[in-house]
Every structure is written in structure tokens, then in C-alpha cells.
Design a protein around this motif. Sequence first.
Motif, PDB file in Angstrom:
ATOM      1  N   ILE A   1       0.837  -1.206   0.000  1.00 51.03           N
ATOM      2  CA  ILE A   1       0.000   0.000   0.000  1.00 51.03           C
ATOM      3  C   ILE A   1       0.869   1.252   0.000  1.00 51.03           C
ATOM      4  O   ILE A   1       0.627   2.200  -0.761  1.00 51.03           O
ATOM      5  CB  ILE A   1      -0.953  -0.012   1.212  1.00 51.03           C
ATOM      6  N   LEU A   2       1.893   1.287   0.844  1.00 55.03           N
ATOM      7  CA  LEU A   2       2.774   2.454   0.909  1.00 55.03           C
ATOM      8  C   LEU A   2       3.451   2.722  -0.422  1.00 55.03           C
ATOM      9  O   LEU A   2       3.544   3.866  -0.878  1.00 55.03           O
ATOM     10  CB  LEU A   2       3.821   2.259   1.998  1.00 55.03           C
ATOM     11  N   ASN A   3       3.956   1.684  -1.064  1.00 52.78           N
ATOM     12  CA  ASN A   3       4.645   1.855  -2.341  1.00 52.78           C
ATOM     13  C   ASN A   3       3.704   2.352  -3.428  1.00 52.78           C
ATOM     14  O   ASN A   3       4.073   3.200  -4.252  1.00 52.78           O
ATOM     15  CB  ASN A   3       5.294   0.536  -2.773  1.00 52.78           C
ATOM     16  N   THR A   4       2.471   1.840  -3.440  1.00 55.69           N
ATOM     17  CA  THR A   4       1.495   2.277  -4.436  1.00 55.69           C
ATOM     18  C   THR A   4       1.122   3.738  -4.231  1.00 55.69           C
ATOM     19  O   THR A   4       1.030   4.508  -5.198  1.00 55.69           O
ATOM     20  CB  THR A   4       0.237   1.397  -4.378  1.00 55.69           C
ATOM     21  N   ILE A   5       0.912   4.138  -2.977  1.00 55.98           N
ATOM     22  CA  ILE A   5       0.606   5.544  -2.679  1.00 55.98           C
ATOM     23  C   ILE A   5       1.767   6.436  -3.084  1.00 55.98           C
ATOM     24  O   ILE A   5       1.581   7.508  -3.674  1.00 55.98           O
ATOM     25  CB  ILE A   5       0.280   5.711  -1.189  1.00 55.98           C
ATOM     26  N   LYS A   6       2.968   6.035  -2.759  1.00 58.28           N
ATOM     27  CA  LYS A   6       4.162   6.803  -3.130  1.00 58.28           C
ATOM     28  C   LYS A   6       4.227   7.036  -4.638  1.00 58.28           C
ATOM     29  O   LYS A   6       4.491   8.155  -5.098  1.00 58.28           O
ATOM     30  CB  LYS A   6       5.415   6.079  -2.664  1.00 58.28           C
ATOM     31  N   GLU A   7       3.963   5.994  -5.414  1.00 57.71           N
ATOM     32  CA  GLU A   7       4.022   6.107  -6.863  1.00 57.71           C
ATOM     33  C   GLU A   7       2.928   7.027  -7.398  1.00 57.71           C
ATOM     34  O   GLU A   7       3.184   7.864  -8.277  1.00 57.71           O
ATOM     35  CB  GLU A   7       3.897   4.722  -7.493  1.00 57.71           C
ATOM     36  N   GLN A   8       1.719   6.907  -6.860  1.00 58.96           N
ATOM     37  CA  GLN A   8       0.619   7.720  -7.372  1.00 58.96           C
ATOM     38  C   GLN A   8       0.736   9.186  -6.976  1.00 58.96           C
ATOM     39  O   GLN A   8       0.178  10.059  -7.644  1.00 58.96           O
ATOM     40  CB  GLN A   8      -0.716   7.135  -6.906  1.00 58.96           C
ATOM     41  N   LEU A   9       1.456   9.453  -5.882  1.00 60.53           N
ATOM     42  CA  LEU A   9       1.683  10.843  -5.467  1.00 60.53           C
ATOM     43  C   LEU A   9       2.971  11.416  -6.063  1.00 60.53           C
ATOM     44  O   LEU A   9       3.267  12.596  -5.844  1.00 60.53           O
ATOM     45  CB  LEU A   9       1.775  10.930  -3.937  1.00 60.53           C
ATOM     46  N   ASP A  10       3.731  10.590  -6.785  1.00 60.51           N
ATOM     47  CA  ASP A  10       5.053  10.995  -7.288  1.00 60.51           C
ATOM     48  C   ASP A  10       5.932  11.488  -6.143  1.00 60.51           C
ATOM     49  O   ASP A  10       6.630  12.497  -6.252  1.00 60.51           O
ATOM     50  CB  ASP A  10       4.922  12.094  -8.360  1.00 60.51           C
ATOM     51  N   MET A  11       5.879  10.743  -5.040  1.00 60.75           N
ATOM     52  CA  MET A  11       6.613  11.119  -3.835  1.00 60.75           C
ATOM     53  C   MET A  11       8.032  10.544  -3.894  1.00 60.75           C
ATOM     54  O   MET A  11       8.218   9.334  -4.071  1.00 60.75           O
ATOM     55  CB  MET A  11       5.890  10.569  -2.604  1.00 60.75           C
ATOM     56  N   PRO A  12       9.065  11.392  -3.763  1.00 67.30           N
ATOM     57  CA  PRO A  12      10.441  10.878  -3.741  1.00 67.30           C
ATOM     58  C   PRO A  12      10.634   9.877  -2.604  1.00 67.30           C
ATOM     59  O   PRO A  12      10.129  10.073  -1.500  1.00 67.30           O
ATOM     60  CB  PRO A  12      11.277  12.134  -3.521  1.00 67.30           C
ATOM     61  N   ALA A  13      11.368   8.811  -2.880  1.00 71.51           N
ATOM     62  CA  ALA A  13      11.542   7.745  -1.898  1.00 71.51           C
ATOM     63  C   ALA A  13      12.171   8.259  -0.615  1.00 71.51           C
ATOM     64  O   ALA A  13      11.866   7.758   0.476  1.00 71.51           O
ATOM     65  CB  ALA A  13      12.391   6.619  -2.492  1.00 71.51           C
ATOM     66  N   GLU A  14      13.054   9.255  -0.714  1.00 73.61           N
ATOM     67  CA  GLU A  14      13.743   9.750   0.474  1.00 73.61           C
ATOM     68  C   GLU A  14      12.823  10.492   1.433  1.00 73.61           C
ATOM     69  O   GLU A  14      13.175  10.710   2.604  1.00 73.61           O
ATOM     70  CB  GLU A  14      14.909  10.670   0.088  1.00 73.61           C
ATOM     71  N   LEU A  15      11.626  10.870   0.978  1.00 70.55           N
ATOM     72  CA  LEU A  15      10.676  11.549   1.864  1.00 70.55           C
ATOM     73  C   LEU A  15       9.772  10.571   2.609  1.00 70.55           C
ATOM     74  O   LEU A  15       9.144  10.937   3.598  1.00 70.55           O
ATOM     75  CB  LEU A  15       9.800  12.522   1.060  1.00 70.55           C
TER      76      LEU A  15
END
Length: 226
Positions: free
Chosen positions: A139-153
Motif C-alpha cells: 500500500i505504501l509503495n502504491t501511494i508513493k508512486e501515485q503521489l510521485d513522492m520521492p523515496a527519500e521523503l
Amino acid sequence: MFWLCVRVGRSARVFGVYWGSRALVIGADTFSTILDPDDRVTRCIFGDGAGAVVIEVDQFDAPCILGSDGTGYDLISRPCSGSAKRREAGQAHLEMDGKPVFMSAVKHMVESCHEVLRRSQLGVGDLDAFVAHQANARILNTIKEQLDMPAELVVSNIARVGNTVAASIPLALEQAHRDGKLHQGGNILLTAFGGGLTWGASIIEWQVPQNHYSPETQAYLKESIA
């Protein structure tokens, strides 16, 4: 859900509390007591935990998004946990329908994050960290991808403590703080999802007084994470 308590604390001004009012918000769950050891959907996900944060409301308080959908009440449930229905063998355990929970969690947390960023007139580049409810890594990885959130954040402690339910956000904040990922005055995007179904998102400004840990607390933290 921990985030509902945060929302109540941030709404203090609606009830006539002055700017600068503080609230201690505590999240704690012991899901190990209600898990079915034979249920592969839940037994490897959840962990026990407790955490707390102090929320202070100021005149620049950012918007907070909350939502709910009662039609999904049975997607995360514990049958016969109250007095309205007779308890049968095996029915006191937590039950979760994994696929629709995954889809709903991703959809609502992503949408609420987009909305709170829009209302705050902020972008991903204005964030110091992103702390989501630690449901599971997928779930976290999918949300990160859909928000275009940098991994370091992205802050994650799932591999270490699992899904600690109401405690997951304060525990993740504490770990990020100890790891040096949070900075004074930094904007942190928070989002959560839980049974009901319920969800929420908000942005907080991180402020921690110098020397805020007593020697006793430092010793406890050192022992608890060893």
C-alpha cells in the motif's frame, strides 16, 4: 483511528479554544490479542504498539481532510466483539477482506493527500517528509508512486514493527525523528486509513524543543529499540 483524534485536536478553535492550545493525542493497540494464528491475511501484518504526540494549533493551521464510508463496515471487522451478537468459537478474531481494503486505502489516502496539498497551496517539493499509516509495504509503495513522492521523503517502519494500527503514525514520526529525517519547521504530510471505513490527511509543522528527552526517557527508548 489515530487521525480522527488529531482532527479533533486541530478543531479545538471551533469550540472556542485560543490559538496556541495544545492537546496530547495517544494511539495504542494490541491486535495480537484478536488475531487468528491460522489467518495468513492478518497474522503476518499486525503488531502491538503505543505512541503519542502533542499537537498545537496556531493561526496558520493547515487544512485537514477526513472522510468515511459506512458501506465498507464489514471489510475490516471483528464479529461478535460486543454484546449484540452471541460469540461463537473463532468469531472473536479480526477479519479483513484484503483486496477491497487495499483498493479503498490507496484511493482515499491518495485523494485526501492531493486535496490537502491543494488547499495548503503546497507541492511535494515543499515537504520534509511523508508519513502514512503503516498498513503494509505494498500500500505504501502504491501511494508513493501515485503521489510521485520521492523515496527519500517516505517514512516506513513496517519491516520493523508491522502495522501497529492507531500507534503507527506516532511510532513512525518518532523513528524518523531519531533517524534525523525531520527538521525544525519542516512540513510533514500525514495520511491514514482504517476500519469503518475512515481516512484522513493533513500537514503538520514539526517542532521539537531542544533537550526534550529526559535521561529516563532516553534510557527507555534505547532499550525499546534495541
